[in-house]
Write a protein that holds these residues in place. Sequence first.
Motif, PDB file in Angstrom:
ATOM      1  N   LYS A   1      20.470  91.496  61.850  1.00 44.62           N
ATOM      2  CA  LYS A   1      19.782  91.601  60.555  1.00 44.62           C
ATOM      3  C   LYS A   1      20.023  90.330  59.768  1.00 44.62           C
ATOM      4  CE  LYS A   1      19.384  96.436  59.281  1.00 44.62           C
ATOM      5  NZ  LYS A   1      19.836  97.464  58.347  1.00 44.62           N
ATOM      6  N   SER A   2      19.054  89.971  58.950  1.00 43.13           N
ATOM      7  CA  SER A   2      19.220  88.854  58.039  1.00 43.13           C
ATOM      8  C   SER A   2      20.504  89.053  57.240  1.00 43.13           C
ATOM      9  CB  SER A   2      18.010  88.782  57.100  1.00 43.13           C
ATOM     10  OG  SER A   2      18.192  87.783  56.143  1.00 43.13           O
ATOM     11  N   GLY A   3      21.302  88.009  57.164  1.00 41.48           N
ATOM     12  CA  GLY A   3      22.582  88.102  56.458  1.00 41.48           C
ATOM     13  C   GLY A   3      23.763  88.343  57.377  1.00 41.48           C
ATOM     14  N   ASP A   4      23.510  88.778  58.627  1.00 44.07           N
ATOM     15  CA  ASP A   4      24.579  88.950  59.607  1.00 44.07           C
ATOM     16  C   ASP A   4      24.958  87.588  60.194  1.00 44.07           C
ATOM     17  OD1 ASP A   4      24.436  91.696  59.318  1.00 44.07           O
ATOM     18  OD2 ASP A   4      23.235  91.999  61.128  1.00 44.07           O
ATOM     19  N   THR A   5      26.203  87.459  60.592  1.00 50.44           N
ATOM     20  CA  THR A   5      26.641  86.286  61.344  1.00 50.44           C
ATOM     21  C   THR A   5      26.642  86.690  62.811  1.00 50.44           C
ATOM     22  OG1 THR A   5      28.004  85.564  59.494  1.00 50.44           O
ATOM     23  CG2 THR A   5      28.472  84.581  61.638  1.00 50.44           C
ATOM     24  N   PRO A   6      25.652  86.211  63.581  1.00 52.46           N
ATOM     25  CA  PRO A   6      25.522  86.663  64.969  1.00 52.46           C
ATOM     26  C   PRO A   6      26.695  86.185  65.829  1.00 52.46           C
ATOM     27  CG  PRO A   6      23.801  85.073  64.417  1.00 52.46           C
ATOM     28  CD  PRO A   6      24.605  85.282  63.196  1.00 52.46           C
ATOM     29  N   ASP A   7      27.183  87.070  66.685  1.00 58.28           N
ATOM     30  CA  ASP A   7      28.289  86.722  67.575  1.00 58.28           C
ATOM     31  C   ASP A   7      27.951  87.015  69.037  1.00 58.28           C
ATOM     32  OD1 ASP A   7      28.272  89.469  67.486  1.00 58.28           O
ATOM     33  OD2 ASP A   7      30.435  89.687  67.223  1.00 58.28           O
ATOM     34  N   LYS A   8      26.657  87.249  69.323  1.00 60.42           N
ATOM     35  CA  LYS A   8      26.222  87.554  70.680  1.00 60.42           C
ATOM     36  C   LYS A   8      24.940  86.796  71.022  1.00 60.42           C
ATOM     37  CE  LYS A   8      27.960  92.289  70.409  1.00 60.42           C
ATOM     38  NZ  LYS A   8      28.611  92.093  69.120  1.00 60.42           N
ATOM     39  N   MET A   9      24.840  86.407  72.284  1.00 53.46           N
ATOM     40  CA  MET A   9      23.599  85.866  72.826  1.00 53.46           C
ATOM     41  C   MET A   9      23.152  86.848  73.897  1.00 53.46           C
ATOM     42  SD  MET A   9      22.685  82.307  74.694  1.00 53.46           S
ATOM     43  CE  MET A   9      22.476  81.442  73.163  1.00 53.46           C
ATOM     44  N   ALA A  10      21.892  87.294  73.802  1.00 51.82           N
ATOM     45  CA  ALA A  10      21.420  88.371  74.670  1.00 51.82           C
ATOM     46  C   ALA A  10      20.265  87.929  75.569  1.00 51.82           C
ATOM     47  CB  ALA A  10      20.980  89.559  73.813  1.00 51.82           C
ATOM     48  N   PHE A  11      20.018  88.774  76.551  1.00 52.05           N
ATOM     49  CA  PHE A  11      18.901  88.649  77.470  1.00 52.05           C
ATOM     50  C   PHE A  11      18.206  89.997  77.474  1.00 52.05           C
ATOM     51  CE2 PHE A  11      17.007  89.099  81.693  1.00 52.05           C
ATOM     52  CZ  PHE A  11      16.341  87.886  81.835  1.00 52.05           C
ATOM     53  N   ILE A  12      16.888  89.999  77.317  1.00 47.80           N
ATOM     54  CA  ILE A  12      16.142  91.259  77.239  1.00 47.80           C
ATOM     55  C   ILE A  12      15.805  91.754  78.641  1.00 47.80           C
ATOM     56  CG2 ILE A  12      14.101  92.430  76.321  1.00 47.80           C
ATOM     57  CD1 ILE A  12      13.967  90.175  74.183  1.00 47.80           C
ATOM     58  N   ILE A  13      16.391  92.877  78.992  1.00 46.41           N
ATOM     59  CA  ILE A  13      16.099  93.529  80.270  1.00 46.41           C
ATOM     60  C   ILE A  13      14.828  94.360  80.133  1.00 46.41           C
ATOM     61  CG2 ILE A  13      16.911  95.309  81.885  1.00 46.41           C
ATOM     62  CD1 ILE A  13      18.410  92.638  82.115  1.00 46.41           C
ATOM     63  N   GLN A  14      14.722  95.071  79.024  1.00 50.31           N
ATOM     64  CA  GLN A  14      13.575  95.955  78.780  1.00 50.31           C
ATOM     65  C   GLN A  14      13.321  95.985  77.283  1.00 50.31           C
ATOM     66  OE1 GLN A  14      13.982 100.002  80.432  1.00 50.31           O
ATOM     67  NE2 GLN A  14      13.523 100.729  78.375  1.00 50.31           N
ATOM     68  N   GLY A  15      12.041  95.945  76.906  1.00 50.00           N
ATOM     69  CA  GLY A  15      11.689  96.091  75.499  1.00 50.00           C
ATOM     70  C   GLY A  15      11.110  94.824  74.890  1.00 50.00           C
ATOM     71  N   ILE A  16      10.865  94.925  73.611  1.00 48.48           N
ATOM     72  CA  ILE A  16      10.280  93.816  72.872  1.00 48.48           C
ATOM     73  C   ILE A  16      10.880  93.778  71.469  1.00 48.48           C
ATOM     74  CG2 ILE A  16       8.286  95.168  72.127  1.00 48.48           C
ATOM     75  CD1 ILE A  16       6.627  92.582  72.517  1.00 48.48           C
ATOM     76  N   PHE A  17      11.108  92.576  70.979  1.00 48.42           N
ATOM     77  CA  PHE A  17      11.699  92.374  69.664  1.00 48.42           C
ATOM     78  C   PHE A  17      10.788  91.518  68.804  1.00 48.42           C
ATOM     79  CE2 PHE A  17      15.259  93.808  72.000  1.00 48.42           C
ATOM     80  CZ  PHE A  17      16.121  94.384  71.080  1.00 48.42           C
ATOM     81  N   ARG A  18      10.805  91.831  67.527  1.00 48.62           N
ATOM     82  CA  ARG A  18      10.099  91.035  66.520  1.00 48.62           C
ATOM     83  C   ARG A  18      11.168  90.300  65.728  1.00 48.62           C
ATOM     84  NH1 ARG A  18       7.842  91.936  60.820  1.00 48.62           N
ATOM     85  NH2 ARG A  18       9.310  93.647  60.616  1.00 48.62           N
ATOM     86  N   ILE A  19      11.018  88.982  65.644  1.00 48.63           N
ATOM     87  CA  ILE A  19      11.919  88.169  64.839  1.00 48.63           C
ATOM     88  C   ILE A  19      11.148  87.824  63.571  1.00 48.63           C
ATOM     89  CG2 ILE A  19      13.192  86.007  64.661  1.00 48.63           C
ATOM     90  CD1 ILE A  19      12.541  87.498  68.040  1.00 48.63           C
TER      91      ILE A  19
END
Length: 193
Positions: free
Chosen positions: A61-79
């Motif tokens: 979420k906006s405002g979070d400090t990301p600590d993970k890098m991911a790979f999408i196995i299934q699904g779709i994301f909106r940035i």
Amino acid sequence: MRAKSNINNGEVMKQLTVKEKWLKQVRIELENYTFIPDVQWYNLKKRIRCVKVNKNEYFIKSGDTPDKMAFIIQGIFRIFYLTESGNDNTLVFRNENKFLSAYSSFLEKIKSKYSFQALEDSILMYVTFEDYVELLSEHVCWQVITTKYSQMLFIEKEKRETEFLCDSALTRYNNFIRNFPNLANRIPKHYIA
């Protein structure tokens, strides 16, 4: 699937057991960048975690400090990002076999300006920032992958900026439908527009 849940970025994401077929999916994509020696693949495999993100939940979420890098196995994301007036503007979509991260925020350990929302029930495999840094120091293959990924992000960003500056909303919409026909029926039209 384990019963355990993980609280991340204010959302509940269920930890999943890593499946061999998903690992194979990741390796195929990574080896599009460069060859990964078996010992290095093992080093990555032991660090990979898997999580399910339900439809409409957030990976970041906006405002979070990301600590993970991911790979999408299934699904779709909106940035997307929110304007000062409160409108949300979609920046890009990510679907299967794509990486998912607020990359500059991830590297700099700063708050993300973007939100990453699942548009479908999704499965992600990820590594933590600490694991990412360790991998980079272990072998040149990870550095090559990082360089090529960064180049891809830069080219994508430059193309998107050119489209926003030079093309109308209708032209951008038509280009999206033409270039990504397999995504058009999976994404609500108001996000594409």
